[in-house]
Scaffold this motif. Structure first.
Motif, PDB file in Angstrom:
ATOM      1  N   LYS A 141       0.853  -1.187   0.000  1.00 27.05           N
ATOM      2  CA  LYS A 141       0.000   0.000   0.000  1.00 27.05           C
ATOM      3  C   LYS A 141       0.894   1.244   0.000  1.00 27.05           C
ATOM      4  CE  LYS A 141      -3.850  -2.234   0.077  1.00 27.05           C
ATOM      5  NZ  LYS A 141      -4.737  -2.320   1.234  1.00 27.05           N
ATOM      6  N   GLY A 142       0.451   2.266  -0.774  1.00 22.63           N
ATOM      7  CA  GLY A 142       1.276   3.466  -0.887  1.00 22.63           C
ATOM      8  C   GLY A 142       0.461   4.738  -0.894  1.00 22.63           C
ATOM      9  N   ALA A 143       0.987   5.766  -1.570  1.00 21.29           N
ATOM     10  CA  ALA A 143       0.373   7.097  -1.562  1.00 21.29           C
ATOM     11  C   ALA A 143      -1.043   7.078  -2.122  1.00 21.29           C
ATOM     12  CB  ALA A 143       1.251   8.063  -2.364  1.00 21.29           C
ATOM     13  N   ARG A 144      -1.279   6.287  -3.145  1.00 20.23           N
ATOM     14  CA  ARG A 144      -2.613   6.259  -3.741  1.00 20.23           C
ATOM     15  C   ARG A 144      -3.642   5.634  -2.801  1.00 20.23           C
ATOM     16  NH1 ARG A 144      -1.757   1.792  -8.562  1.00 20.23           N
ATOM     17  NH2 ARG A 144      -1.686  -0.090  -7.246  1.00 20.23           N
ATOM     18  N   ASP A 145      -3.172   4.928  -1.755  1.00 23.98           N
ATOM     19  CA  ASP A 145      -4.065   4.343  -0.752  1.00 23.98           C
ATOM     20  C   ASP A 145      -4.195   5.228   0.489  1.00 23.98           C
ATOM     21  OD1 ASP A 145      -4.391   1.675  -2.109  1.00 23.98           O
ATOM     22  OD2 ASP A 145      -2.210   1.690  -1.832  1.00 23.98           O
ATOM     23  N   GLY A 146      -3.519   6.395   0.441  1.00 24.46           N
ATOM     24  CA  GLY A 146      -3.581   7.310   1.567  1.00 24.46           C
ATOM     25  C   GLY A 146      -2.491   7.127   2.598  1.00 24.46           C
ATOM     26  N   ILE A 147      -1.467   6.325   2.286  1.00 27.62           N
ATOM     27  CA  ILE A 147      -0.360   6.091   3.220  1.00 27.62           C
ATOM     28  C   ILE A 147       0.599   7.280   3.183  1.00 27.62           C
ATOM     29  CG2 ILE A 147       1.525   4.548   3.847  1.00 27.62           C
ATOM     30  CD1 ILE A 147      -1.210   3.294   4.138  1.00 27.62           C
ATOM     31  N   LYS A 148       1.060   7.689   4.365  1.00 23.09           N
ATOM     32  CA  LYS A 148       2.015   8.794   4.489  1.00 23.09           C
ATOM     33  C   LYS A 148       3.157   8.398   5.417  1.00 23.09           C
ATOM     34  CE  LYS A 148      -1.627  12.299   3.965  1.00 23.09           C
ATOM     35  NZ  LYS A 148      -2.287  13.461   4.616  1.00 23.09           N
ATOM     36  N   GLU A 149       4.250   9.146   5.294  1.00 16.13           N
ATOM     37  CA  GLU A 149       5.386   8.913   6.190  1.00 16.13           C
ATOM     38  C   GLU A 149       4.987   9.202   7.637  1.00 16.13           C
ATOM     39  OE1 GLU A 149       9.009  10.819   5.158  1.00 16.13           O
ATOM     40  OE2 GLU A 149       8.953  10.192   3.057  1.00 16.13           O
ATOM     41  N   ASP A 150       5.592   8.449   8.555  1.00 16.08           N
ATOM     42  CA  ASP A 150       5.397   8.569   9.999  1.00 16.08           C
ATOM     43  C   ASP A 150       4.086   7.960  10.495  1.00 16.08           C
ATOM     44  OD1 ASP A 150       7.847   9.807  10.222  1.00 16.08           O
ATOM     45  OD2 ASP A 150       7.020  11.830  10.192  1.00 16.08           O
ATOM     46  N   VAL A 166       7.502   6.344   1.169  1.00 13.26           N
ATOM     47  CA  VAL A 166       6.220   6.062   0.514  1.00 13.26           C
ATOM     48  C   VAL A 166       6.349   6.205  -0.992  1.00 13.26           C
ATOM     49  CG1 VAL A 166       3.791   6.722   0.313  1.00 13.26           C
ATOM     50  CG2 VAL A 166       4.945   6.902   2.529  1.00 13.26           C
ATOM     51  N   GLY A 167       5.920   5.171  -1.708  1.00  9.57           N
ATOM     52  CA  GLY A 167       5.833   5.219  -3.158  1.00  9.57           C
ATOM     53  C   GLY A 167       4.370   5.266  -3.569  1.00  9.57           C
ATOM     54  N   GLU A 168       4.133   5.242  -4.856  1.00  8.05           N
ATOM     55  CA  GLU A 168       2.759   5.333  -5.333  1.00  8.05           C
ATOM     56  C   GLU A 168       1.935   4.115  -4.904  1.00  8.05           C
ATOM     57  OE1 GLU A 168      -0.474   7.163  -7.118  1.00  8.05           O
ATOM     58  OE2 GLU A 168       1.513   7.960  -6.622  1.00  8.05           O
ATOM     59  N   ASN A 169       2.540   2.926  -5.029  1.00  6.00           N
ATOM     60  CA  ASN A 169       1.797   1.707  -4.711  1.00  6.00           C
ATOM     61  C   ASN A 169       2.518   0.807  -3.703  1.00  6.00           C
ATOM     62  OD1 ASN A 169       3.872   0.964  -6.359  1.00  6.00           O
ATOM     63  ND2 ASN A 169       2.628  -0.255  -7.775  1.00  6.00           N
ATOM     64  N   TYR A 170       3.442   1.396  -2.955  1.00 10.33           N
ATOM     65  CA  TYR A 170       4.153   0.632  -1.926  1.00 10.33           C
ATOM     66  C   TYR A 170       4.640   1.593  -0.844  1.00 10.33           C
ATOM     67  CZ  TYR A 170       8.596   2.560  -3.474  1.00 10.33           C
ATOM     68  OH  TYR A 170       9.607   3.434  -3.769  1.00 10.33           O
ATOM     69  N   SER A 171       4.999   1.024   0.291  1.00 11.69           N
ATOM     70  CA  SER A 171       5.610   1.813   1.370  1.00 11.69           C
ATOM     71  C   SER A 171       6.630   0.941   2.088  1.00 11.69           C
ATOM     72  CB  SER A 171       4.551   2.282   2.373  1.00 11.69           C
ATOM     73  OG  SER A 171       3.593   3.107   1.752  1.00 11.69           O
TER      74      SER A 171
END
Length: 283
Positions: A141-150, A166-171
């Motif tokens: 899951k990444g940025a497109r799923d709403g994941i952010k650093e911290d 965080v990447g587009e589709n991974y973290s």
């Protein structure tokens, strides 16, 4: 020089002579009681061994034939049993996988309930750094799923670590056992705090360091350790582990010890990413 004489006996005469001899032998065997005994003895000496030999040879062939049939039957039965074993092994493997999946889902469901007040996103681990432990790993899951650093990451009953890339589709997740990790923690039965820090060599023994505990703190083996309210990035009240030992430092001002993390950092398949962040709680 005389030539050897040739005896020519006509077949009719020979047959007639042999017939007479047979008739005479029959009459004598009837008239004379013991006349046939010598002939029977000779016949017994010749015929019976031949008969026994023939019977023995026939028995040997019969035994070999029965043995061959038994071997074929056993091989067929063995092949059948092997097939059954393979089927049972596959079935047991599927049952073990299903049991593991059920246990994992139950644990994730319970974890979700334990932190029901927090918003979360489920994610699956898709990669990790080399080594036996999940100190640095990647989720799907990444940025497109709403994941952010911290954002905080939990699994297995407690705190795993924090999102650091965080990447587009991974973290990528840095777990609390990593050498570069430190977490401000507190003890569930007191308001005293400490610092839980990662150490990849130490985690091989299944423990983490905990330091900077004030000397007056009443900390004992088995006490629950959770994230503290003064942490900059970690949300408060997330279970970290349990105290295994504690002692005063040489400076006589603080205490330090070891804790056992609640998460099994050798086996992480899925995680929950808490989408609420500490900075949001401060507002």
């Amino acid at each position: 020089m005389k030539r050897p004489s040739k005896i020519n006996i006509k077949p009719k005469i020979l047959i007639f002579t042999l017939t007479l001899l047979c008739i005479a032998a029959l009459i004598l065997s009837v008239a004379v009681k013991d006349f046939s005994k010598p002939f029977k003895s000779v016949a017994g000496m010749i015929v019976i061994p031949l008969q026994e030999g023939a019977n023995s040879m026939g028995g040997w062939f019969t035994d070999k034939s029965d043995l061959l049939k038994s071997v074929k039957a056993l091989k067929k039965e063995n092949d059948k049993l092997k097939l059954q074993i393979d089927e049972l092994t596959e079935e047991n493997s599927l049952l073990a996988q299903n049991k593991y999946e059920l246990t994992r889902l139950r644990n994730m469901y319970q974890l979700d309930k334990d932190y029901s007040s927090l918003k979360k996103i489920g994610a699956r681990v898709i990669g990790k750094d080399t080594g036996n432990f999940f100190n640095i790993f990647t989720i799907n899951k990444g940025a497109r799923d709403g994941i952010k650093e911290d954002m905080n990451v939990i699994s297995g009953g407690g705190l795993v670590g924090i999102i650091y890339d965080v990447g587009e589709n991974y973290s990528k997740v840095r777990s609390i056992i990593d050498d570069e990790s430190s977490v401000s923690v507190s003890f569930a039965n007191t308001s005293d705090t400490g610092i839980a820090s990662g150490d990849l060599k130490l985690i091989e023994d299944g423990v983490m360091n905990i330091t900077e505990i004030v000397k007056e703190a009443k900390v004992a083996e088995g006490d629950m350790v959770v994230t503290s309210r003064i942490s900059n990035k970690f949300l408060p009240g997330i279970l970290v582990g349990y105290v295994t030992e504690v002692s005063k430092d040489s400076n006589e001002l603080t205490q330090s010890g070891k804790i056992v993390p609640v998460v099994d950092f050798q086996h992480i398949d899925e995680v929950l990413v808490i989408t609420e962040m500490k900075e949001q709680l401060k507002k």
